[in-house]
Write an enzyme that holds these catalytic residues in place. Structure first.
Site, PDB file in Angstrom:
ATOM      1  CB  SER B 182      -0.902  -0.088   1.229  1.00 28.93           C
ATOM      2  OG  SER B 182      -1.983   0.766   1.119  1.00 28.93           O
ATOM      3  CG  ASP B 435      -5.920  -3.464  -4.025  1.00 30.01           C
ATOM      4  OD1 ASP B 435      -6.790  -2.775  -3.451  1.00 30.01           O
ATOM      5  OD2 ASP B 435      -4.687  -3.238  -3.927  1.00 30.01           O
ATOM      6  CG  HIS B 460      -4.853  -3.148  -0.228  1.00 29.19           C
ATOM      7  ND1 HIS B 460      -4.401  -2.525  -1.369  1.00 29.19           N
ATOM      8  CD2 HIS B 460      -4.494  -2.324   0.798  1.00 29.19           C
ATOM      9  CE1 HIS B 460      -3.798  -1.393  -1.034  1.00 29.19           C
ATOM     10  NE2 HIS B 460      -3.835  -1.255   0.271  1.00 29.19           N
TER      11      HIS B 460
END
Lengths: 497, 497
Positions: B182, B435, B460
């Site tokens: 991320s 994602d 994710h």
């Protein structure tokens, strides 16, 4: 006179700025006068050049958002030979001084513009010349000086180029090549390393990117200065090595001080030990400067000088080593005057000045006191100077006194990679064999695209200067090769999808 | 209820933080409570892991010298499997939150440590968790927040690693690989780009480094969320698309507001139009979060959830589209409770919270309001949300109101290269097909050493999680390939002279 104490010796330690070296004592003597130096007129140049001056709004702080102010960065633009659209841009990454002076002293760019169909851009470095983030307050204290860093300067260059590409019709797809000499050369190399999205390659001329703690021996710089003198005349280095003791001897009496002052035609007579220390620093810097500008032709970079000025200087210093202190110093004074009074128009010698006013001394001292920590030392054996060790703590204390900041010895190595730069690409490191700054330069090929070009007969960034009939073949070859690399980088980009 | 005005629509514009999306209105509702969230306890983890916690003195400002203060950066170290000397170091570039939470949720590193003989280091990002530059004052105003930037965080990582190499016996020649997911993945990629001298390569998992202005369409993010719902159940996306109007209809009367509040078991009943807007934002974020954590097994990342949670949610939303508003919203509430009350222990639903307290929301909002400008938009056609344009000016004004700063739309592209990153090397960009953040990710190979790994069934950064029996083959293959690249990079370094 007693042997100097460690502290006293430290006080004379060399604080080298990229185009010049000063003792820190000298710096203190200079400090109060320095700010007024900015904005001096450039020297006249070999060829008339024309450019447009623009002022670009830059953020004062690229790395924080609390300070939202902007300042006007000065940019010189010359598009006469630019091949729109998509023709290359040669971008000079401005150094520690007035950009017009660097513009006028970078004839190489002017000479190759037509061949490459290139636009020339010279960007002034923040805090120098007219590009003062807080106007006359810029140097007032450490708060105002806080934005004087190489990272901020590189960000200025990046933001400027992105803006030019957006706003100049035809520039959107123009490959940009960074060019710089000395500190400007370090910036050019770092610019390619940190912003390969912005510049396709860089020519880093006489860029001592390894003159940082732990990367090269601290004594190499002064060794090269010494070698330049040693090979320019019999006994030349040996007599300079002896001169320091002679100065100490002669200056130990009031009459000796007076004699010295008259012999060197000093504007301000020497009065005490401190003056003598400043005087010796000034003399040391004189020899260093001569090494940097030991060009094969008459030139006016730091001072107006004859061709191969060290050879001229050494004519006064080629005598046997048995002469008296007074005779030796008489000859040293003759030698120094080659540097300071070649034109014959200098009425007296000023120990608070060694070179052009176009350089921003105070700004560079601040940079040396923060990021640009460049250890220097002498031993009096392998070099011709009084022995002085590198003492980081004392240096740091002095910086704290001068600016209220402390240098970060390891930061430049961390942020710019030190010796571990092999993963980067498209950088030419050119160095002159006579240039003391080659001590911290990249003098061997690191990879196929991180290449070194050596110019054995070259002083400080000779390749960036206008071509001259007296140029040695090595610098002609260097320039030709540099242009070849430029063309190759431009071609690479045009080929890319 | 009247159609929403432009301003009102803007007020609900999505301000996506890397692991979550919030409407800006929601942010305002949350703002006052946020600071107290720091320092929350980590969730329990699949496997017991042990590490040493150290606190490293970092400069508050790496890019200026006026601020000489330091703070304690929290570092987690695990050397159980480290092959001294010279064994590799896997370095997690901490995100916007408590590092222990990321440490516990990055099982991949724990599982490969033994195979690689690697030390694990998890470095907390400044301004999050315990690593607060000014303690409780860190978020007090824009002056204190001034050092919360990705550049400062990268510099922290670089200085820390240099220090570890100097001080940890056996670490001097250890190749370091950056790993992050991320925002942490963006940092890992940027770390390799900016400091290739420090890290030999990077795994950037679910890192939307192109989610910046002008790089990808602003609507792609929500399109992917919508696709996740569309393929998880018949009519699932269509019914959510209809629900917004149903909410508007039902909430137009006082009795409707009461009914809605009861139906959704809201802790704080809806009272007015503003509450309804916050409610809709919260619901939108709920669907987004589900898309991010649509893992094939029971997991507790943002909330405790069943395997393939969107399929479970869609069981409540698979009806025909002819039902009444009330019936539709009844089912939506059942669906939302899958996310908020899977454990059955939630007494009421709180619209000011959508996920774990281990994330530093306020810090990320500041980052989004400065450097991390990530345009998002919806059209209600290609996605299942109410239409909202991206309006930079309004966003900027809101940031100015919230923090006294204005975002710089182009800066991230300038400093981190945008789409022009081909000259870098040794970065793996892994992305999950489910994602939404893959919208801004690198989903194709740029060069031989800037590679993309796609995990079609992955949400994710699934690859960074502990392995699981229900892992799809694609994520197993991805992890194996990632380890292969790591080994290759380590080998490259050991081979180098």
């Amino acid at each position: 006179m007693k042997p100097e104490s460690r502290t006293a010796v430290w006080d004379r330690a060399a604080l080298c700025i990229l185009t010049l070296c000063f003792s820190s004592l000298h710096v203190i003597a200079l400090k109060s006068q320095l700010f007024t130096r900015f904005g001096g007129l450039p020297y006249s140049t070999e060829t008339p050049i024309t450019y447009e001056t623009i002022y670009f709004d830059q953020k004062i702080d690229h790395f924080g958002f609390a300070e939202e102010g902007t300042f006007k960065q000065r940019i010189l633009l010359a598009a006469k030979y630019w091949q729109q659209s998509g023709g290359p841009i040669l971008f000079y990454t401005g150094n520690e001084g007035d950009i017009t002076w660097f513009c006028n002293n970078t004839g190489f760019m002017w000479e190759i513009a037509e061949e490459l169909g290139a636009m020339l851009v010279f960007a002034e470095h923040r805090y120098y010349g007219e590009s003062l983030p807080f106007g006359q307050e810029s140097y007032s204290d450490s708060k105002h000086l806080n934005y004087l860093t190489s990272e901020q300067a590189l960000a200025d260059f990046a933001v400027l180029i992105q803006n030019l590409k957006r706003t100049l019709p035809g520039a959107q797809h123009s490959p940009v090549i960074a060019v710089g000499g000395s500190y400007g050369g370090m910036l050019a190399a770092w610019f390619r390393m940190k912003y390969p999205n912005i510049v396709v390659g860089a020519l880093a001329s006489s860029a001592p990117i390894w003159q940082f703690p732990g990367m090269v021996p601290c004594g190499d710089f002064y060794k090269i200065v010494t070698q330049d003198f040693a090979k320019s005349g019999h006994n030349c280095d040996a007599n300079i090595r002896k001169s320091w003791k002679a100065i100490n001897n002669v200056s130990s009496t009031a009459s000796g001080l007076q004699w010295l002052s008259e012999e060197f035609s000093l504007c301000n007579p020497l009065k005490n030990t401190l003056d003598v220390m400043v005087f010796k620093s000034w003399l040391q810097e004189t020899w260093v400067n001569l090494a940097m500008v030991d060009y094969p032709y008459k030139a006016n970079f730091l001072q107006p000088l004859p061709p191969w000025p060290i050879q001229v200087v050494c004519k006064y210093l080629g005598f046997d080593s048995t002469v008296s202190d007074h005779q030796l110093l008489h000859n040293v004074s003759q030698a120094a005057k080659v540097y300071y009074n070649y034109t014959g128009s200098t009425s007296c010698l000023n120990t608070s000045q060694t070179a052009t006013r176009s350089l921003g001394f105070l700004g560079w001292f601040y940079q040396a006191c923060t990021e640009m920590v460049m250890p220097m030392c002498t031993d009096g054996v392998q070099d011709m100077f009084e022995p002085e060790e590198w003492n980081f703590q004392a240096f740091s204390d002095e910086c704290n006194t001068m600016f209220g900041v402390r240098p970060r010895a390891d930061w430049a190595g961390t942020v710019y990679g030190g010796k571990d730069i092999a993963s980067h690409s498209n950088i030419i490191f050119s160095n002159g064999g006579l240039d003391p700054w080659s001590s911290g330069g990249v003098t061997f090929n690191i990879t196929d695209s991180l290449v070194s070009i050596m110019i054995p007969e070259g002083a400080h960034h000779l390749d960036l200067r206008y071509s001259n009939d007296r140029d040695p073949p090595s610098v002609r070859a260097a320039r030709a090769l540099e242009v070849k690399y430029f063309q190759q980088w431009i071609k690479q980009v045009k080929k890319a999808p």
